[in-house]
Design an enzyme around this catalytic site. Structure first.
Site, PDB file in Angstrom:
ATOM      1  N   ASP A   1      86.593 112.155  -6.097  1.00  0.00           N
ATOM      2  CA  ASP A   1      87.787 111.593  -6.726  1.00  0.00           C
ATOM      3  C   ASP A   1      88.179 110.275  -6.051  1.00  0.00           C
ATOM      4  OD1 ASP A   1      88.696 112.488  -4.305  1.00  0.00           O
ATOM      5  OD2 ASP A   1      90.031 114.020  -5.116  1.00  0.00           O
TER       6      ASP A   1
ATOM      7  N   ARG B   1      89.844 119.711  -7.454  1.00  0.00           N
ATOM      8  CA  ARG B   1      90.847 118.716  -7.833  1.00  0.00           C
ATOM      9  C   ARG B   1      90.333 117.972  -9.056  1.00  0.00           C
ATOM     10  NH1 ARG B   1      91.166 118.682  -2.199  1.00  0.00           N
ATOM     11  NH2 ARG B   1      93.228 119.265  -1.431  1.00  0.00           N
TER      12      ARG B   1
ATOM     13  N   GLU C   1      90.550 109.578  -3.955  1.00  0.00           N
ATOM     14  CA  GLU C   1      90.790 109.703  -2.515  1.00  0.00           C
ATOM     15  C   GLU C   1      89.474 109.719  -1.748  1.00  0.00           C
ATOM     16  OE1 GLU C   1      94.104 109.666   0.012  1.00  0.00           O
ATOM     17  OE2 GLU C   1      94.071 109.748  -2.167  1.00  0.00           O
TER      18      GLU C   1
ATOM     19  N   ASP D   1      84.387 113.346  -1.157  1.00  0.00           N
ATOM     20  CA  ASP D   1      84.725 113.909  -2.465  1.00  0.00           C
ATOM     21  C   ASP D   1      84.612 112.866  -3.568  1.00  0.00           C
ATOM     22  OD1 ASP D   1      85.175 116.344  -1.294  1.00  0.00           O
ATOM     23  OD2 ASP D   1      87.349 116.111  -1.175  1.00  0.00           O
TER      24      ASP D   1
ATOM     25  N   HIS E   1      84.490 114.421 -14.365  1.00  0.00           N
ATOM     26  CA  HIS E   1      84.551 115.636 -13.573  1.00  0.00           C
ATOM     27  C   HIS E   1      84.412 116.852 -14.473  1.00  0.00           C
ATOM     28  CE1 HIS E   1      87.184 113.352 -10.436  1.00  0.00           C
ATOM     29  NE2 HIS E   1      85.962 112.883 -10.530  1.00  0.00           N
TER      30      HIS E   1
ATOM     31  N   TYR F   1      84.293 121.450  -7.658  1.00  0.00           N
ATOM     32  CA  TYR F   1      85.405 120.723  -7.045  1.00  0.00           C
ATOM     33  C   TYR F   1      86.728 121.113  -7.693  1.00  0.00           C
ATOM     34  CZ  TYR F   1      87.793 116.834  -4.776  1.00  0.00           C
ATOM     35  OH  TYR F   1      88.636 116.068  -4.009  1.00  0.00           O
TER      36      TYR F   1
ATOM     37  N   GLU G   1      83.562 115.049   4.335  1.00  0.00           N
ATOM     38  CA  GLU G   1      84.950 115.027   4.804  1.00  0.00           C
ATOM     39  C   GLU G   1      85.282 116.132   5.791  1.00  0.00           C
ATOM     40  OE1 GLU G   1      87.989 114.507   1.833  1.00  0.00           O
ATOM     41  OE2 GLU G   1      86.625 113.364   0.579  1.00  0.00           O
TER      42      GLU G   1
END
Length: 946
Positions: free
Chosen positions: A106, A336, A108, A104, A381, A334, A18
């Protein structure tokens, strides 16, 4: 196809992440056969306006970017600023044998990976590469063990995106029409704003209560030492068996809400203290209990934001920006995540450091396991922790500033989570005696001693209340036993007042949203950023204060879109979205019910108009709610009674107070400062504002022109101006503009005089001319007083010089070389202390664009709600932290020069005479062709109907 196949062994692999920073870090961990490039976030999204929608779409689809009539199909377009990057990715893909989508982990990130696949249309094997930390082992492991794209996660993210688009695009225009242009509504942002507004309403309605109690200092009569103090402080608990009222016993209306408690006022408290002056006291009971405190769970996104706010003064947005840099550079996992789970590798690393740094006595026999407390947490996660299978201590990282401080916080919390409990004892001592008037009084003292600090050696959590005692705080009491006599050294009467509920800070608002299960932890920072940027909320210190504008917005939403800002309904929507993500519900039926109010999903029962109103199943959806705008009275929803016939109104140009109706006798109106907290607008304050109607002060009449001179509060500050006669031409060649001048900083509207106003309006003043006949003038500008000679300006040190400086003094100033920096360093407006990051003194200075805080390295402008008078050191450090987190301002990229193709052709044409003739022939032919085309175009245009 697996990347371990024959193709993967020798081919060229394109890895797309990203961010460029992440690409740079990962590139160092992969071999020469890998090309790592960034998508730079999302490459496509729903269109931001109708102009971006392809021509084949019409009607509502062009407005919404979603085809609500065909299963809510989204219209995706490549972002204009990403088209060049997409071209680059396609070129790199054309030269590659495999594609790794390493965005990533997640929802998103999964969606970005899917969009990349949809846009790039790869003809080579595609792999989804996931990792939760950027270390060499983690990256190489991720390459060896890719997976397929998780379409369920993509669908869940897409449903959220469509829902938020429908909510925002349907409700926001209502706010534009009924409140003010440029406003926005959102599924979570509107609820967050409502929380802040409701807290302010509580503060406005709050009535303080006064209560008194007694504090006694009692002595054992023994010589004390740190382990056994000679005295203790106790607070009066009961009188004749009745408990003495404390703040918790009073309601928000200032009245007692608890029955059978003794409410002492000042007179009674002082009389009781006097009556107890000669009383003999003794210990009535000693109750000792073992104390045990377990360590805190490792950080997840919200707890990290809360602790960074409490301990480092970071806002939620600044915390996430710093954490993002730490993650991309391989220092933490990570950031988030809503999980508190640590991997076996992390547990082993943490336990090893406990033994190494604190000794085996601090290590529990078994690893600690933390169960997830967040509903619908993505337990795959990990918690936020230092990366790698061996944690680097903060000193080993080489980090500095904000990154060092946040890493240290994460490191300490992670290590502490695998340490032993803190243990000790808690003691309660009750002390009693009989007053001279016969009343029995009992005092209570509580203490705590920690015999083994355990995890507290590494880390102690902060508190939202600055006056709260932290877990490692000890209160030692003397060694006493039941029946021991104590002497009263002092008994004092203490008065207290109940306090209104504290305003939310970023940390407590994040905590409230999470506890109500509204929104997702990964979005809280952006939500708070949005309500601050929109002007719904501003900061005073660390407190979040709602603006009067937010009161009008929330009022409208509550009265006409009540279910959309209902806390339980919003949490239920979140639950439904998670059910869709797990495959337990279908997206399209749910969206239909939300938008149209029909065909709800199986077993869900949630829709825009389906939240606790008891209306049955036949309920309207969002579309129906926004259709009947005629029922919304714009004036009513923006009006709030203050008292004494005064009403606060929110107009299109800001808030104001008004009494009476416009155009009627006795009508009064006055603007309200934008940074005034709503709970500070009392009737008395409103009366003061109305005493200066419209901010206009009549100063008198100019004896020369005969025009009236007034002082006004303008958008850019106070100023004076003249009122021209009504028949004065305002447009055309003969138009006359009124003389106007800004007040000096040392002047104020209510004290400026007519003479001072006339002097101000006489500026600019001609000082004289230099030897060459160039005129020199003294002028008052936006940045202060200055001299001007042609295009050469020189600053003056004092405003009074505008009227007193002579030609000789002006020439002397121009005789000096022009200073290219600041003419003279002004003294700071306020000193705040030493910044905990840079360890340099922080001061408030006056800059070209207003006051700002600086530590000499970083500058941060004061925000709305901040002022030189009220800013605290903590708020100054927070502003600097947020500015550092943003990094330096990006300079606009220079446009590449046009290719000199024509010049090259010309140069080549000069080589031979033959080439010249050929070029000439081509030019002639091209001219003929162009002429023919132009003629044909004219004929075609003439043939078309008007």
């Amino acid at each position: 196809m697996s990347p371990t196949s024959e193709t993967a062994q020798g081919g060229r692999r394109l890895v797309i992440v990203e961010s460029p920073a992440k690409a740079k870090t990962i590139k160092g961990y992969l071999g020469p056969g890998y090309v790592v490039e960034a998508s730079v976030g999302h490459i496509r999204d729903l269109p931001s306006g109708a102009a971006e929608v392809p021509e084949k779409y019409t009607g509502e689809v062009r407005r919404l970017g979603v085809d609500v009539d065909h299963d809510f199909a989204p219209i995706y377009v490549v972002n204009a600023d990403k088209k060049a990057q997409v071209r680059k990715l396609k070129e790199l893909l054309a030269e590659s044998d495999e594609l790794f989508l390493a965005t990533d982990e997640d929802r998103e990130g999964e969606a970005i990976a899917w969009h990349l696949q949809e846009v790039l249309k790869p003809k080579v094997p595609v792999h989804r590469m996931v990792f939760h930390e950027i270390t060499k082992d983690a990256i190489q492991q991720a390459v060896r063990n890719p997976r397929e794209l998780n379409k369920r996660m993509v669908d869940a993210q897409e449903t959220r995106r469509i829902l938020d688009r429908l909510y925002g695009y349907e409700v926001s225009p209502v706010l534009w029409k009924k409140v003010m242009r440029g406003l926005s509504a959102g599924r979570v942002q509107s609820v967050a704003t409502r929380l802040v507004v409701e807290r302010e309403r509580e503060r406005i309605a709050f009535r303080s209560a006064e209560y008194w109690d007694l504090t006694g200092t009692f002595s054992t009569g023994r010589a004390g030492d740190p382990s056994d103090p000679s005295s203790l402080v106790a607070r009066l608990a009961t009188v004749d068996g009745r408990r003495v009222a404390q703040g918790r016993d009073f309601g928000a209306d200032g009245q007692l809400k608890t029955a059978n408690v003794l409410h002492l006022d000042e007179e009674k408290a002082r009389a009781l203290a006097a009556s107890l002056a000669d009383t003999r006291f003794s210990v009535r009971s000693v109750e000792s209990k073992p104390y045990r405190r377990s360590p805190y769970a490792p950080f997840r996104t919200t707890t990290l934001q809360q602790e960074a706010s409490r301990k480092l003064g970071f806002g939620a947005k600044a915390t996430m920006q710093v954490a993002q840099k730490l993650y991309e550079n391989g220092f933490i996992t990570y950031m988030r995540t809503d999980s508190t789970v640590l991997s076996d590798t992390a547990v082993t690393a943490a336990r090893a450091q406990v033994t190494q740094l604190y000794g085996a006595d601090y290590l529990p026999e078994k690893p600690r396991v933390y169960a997830g407390k967040v509903k619908n947490a993505q337990e795959a996660h990990e918690a936020i922790r230092p990366s790698g299978d061996r944690f680097r201590t903060p000193a080993e990282t080489g980090l500095t500033g904000d990154q060092f401080r946040l890493y240290e916080l994460i490191w300490k919390r992670t290590v502490a989570s695998q340490m032993k409990d803190a243990t000790g004892n808690s003691v309660t001592v009750k002390i009693g005696g009989t007053a001279a008037d016969g009343r029995d009084a009992e005092f209570t003292a509580s203490g705590k001693t920690i015999t083994f600090h355990g995890f507290m050696k590494a880390y102690v959590e902060g508190a939202d209340d600055p006056n709260a005692e932290l877990d490692d705080r000890e209160r030692r009491l003397p060694q006493v036993a039941e029946g021991d006599a104590l002497g009263a050294e002092e008994i004092t009467a203490d008065g207290h007042s109940t306090k209104p509920p504290a305003r939310y800070t970023e940390a407590t608002l994040v905590k409230e949203l999470e506890e109500r299960e509204i929104g997702r932890p990964s979005t809280y920072a952006s939500i708070i950023g949005t309500i601050l940027d929109r002007g719904y909320v501003f900061k005073k210190g660390t407190a979040l204060v709602p603006s009067f504008l937010s009161f009008a917005v929330v009022n409208l939403l509550e009265k006409h879109f009540g279910r959309l800002v209902d806390y339980d309904f919003t949490a239920k929507m979140e639950d439904d979205l998670d059910r869709i993500a797990r495959g337990e519900a279908q997206a399209v039926p749910w969206l239909k019910r939300f938008y149209f109010g029909e065909g709800g999903p199986e077993g869900s029962g949630s829709g825009a108009a389906d939240a606790g109103n008891g209306d049955g199943d036949h309920l309207g959806g969002l579309k129906e709610l926004v259709t009947d705008l005629g029922a919304i009275d714009a004036r009513e929803i923006s009006s709030f009674p203050v008292g004494n016939g005064i009403v606060l109104r929110v107009g299109r140009y800001g808030p104001y107070v008004e009494r009476g109706e416009k155009d009627q006798e006795g009508h009064q109106r006055a603007d309200v400062p934008d940074d005034l907290a709503p709970d500070e607008l009392t009737v008395e304050h409103a009366e003061e504002l109305l005493a200066k109607p419209s901010g206009d002060f009549e100063l008198g009449t100019d004896p020369v022109s005969g025009n009236q001179i007034v002082a006004k509060a303008g958008r850019y500050g106070p100023y004076v101006t003249e009122i021209l006669p009504e028949d004065t031409p305002k447009t055309g060649k003969n138009a006359v503009k009124p003389r106007t001048a800004s007040l000096f900083k040392t002047m104020s509207l209510d004290t400026v005089t007519l003479d001072e106003a006339l002097k101000l309006m006489s500026l600019p003043r001609v000082v004289g001319t230099d030897a060459e006949g160039v005129e020199i003038t003294a002028q008052n500008g936006r940045y202060g007083p200055y001299l001007k000679k042609g295009t050469d300006s020189r600053s003056l040190t004092a405003e009074e010089q505008l009227f007193t400086i002579t030609l000789e003094e002006a020439l002397a100033i121009y005789a000096q070389p022009k200073q290219r920096g600041r003419a003279a360093a002004k003294p700071p407006l306020k000193e705040l202390g030493t910044d905990p990051v840079s360890e340099k003194p922080v001061v408030v200075k006056d800059g070209r664009f207003g006051p700002y805080v600086t530590d000499g390295e970083t500058n941060a402008t004061l925000r709305t709600g901040d002022s030189v008078e009220t800013i605290t050191p903590e708020r100054g450090y927070e502003l600097l932290a947020e500015k550092r987190a943003k990094g330096p301002a990006k300079k606009a990229a220079k446009k590449a020069p046009a290719k000199k193709t024509a010049a090259k052709k010309t140069t080549a044409a000069k080589k031979t005479t033959t080439a010249k003739k050929t070029a000439a022939k081509k030019t002639t032919t091209a001219k003929k062709t162009t002429t023919a085309k132009a003629a044909a175009a004219k004929k075609t245009a003439a043939a078309k109907p008007e």
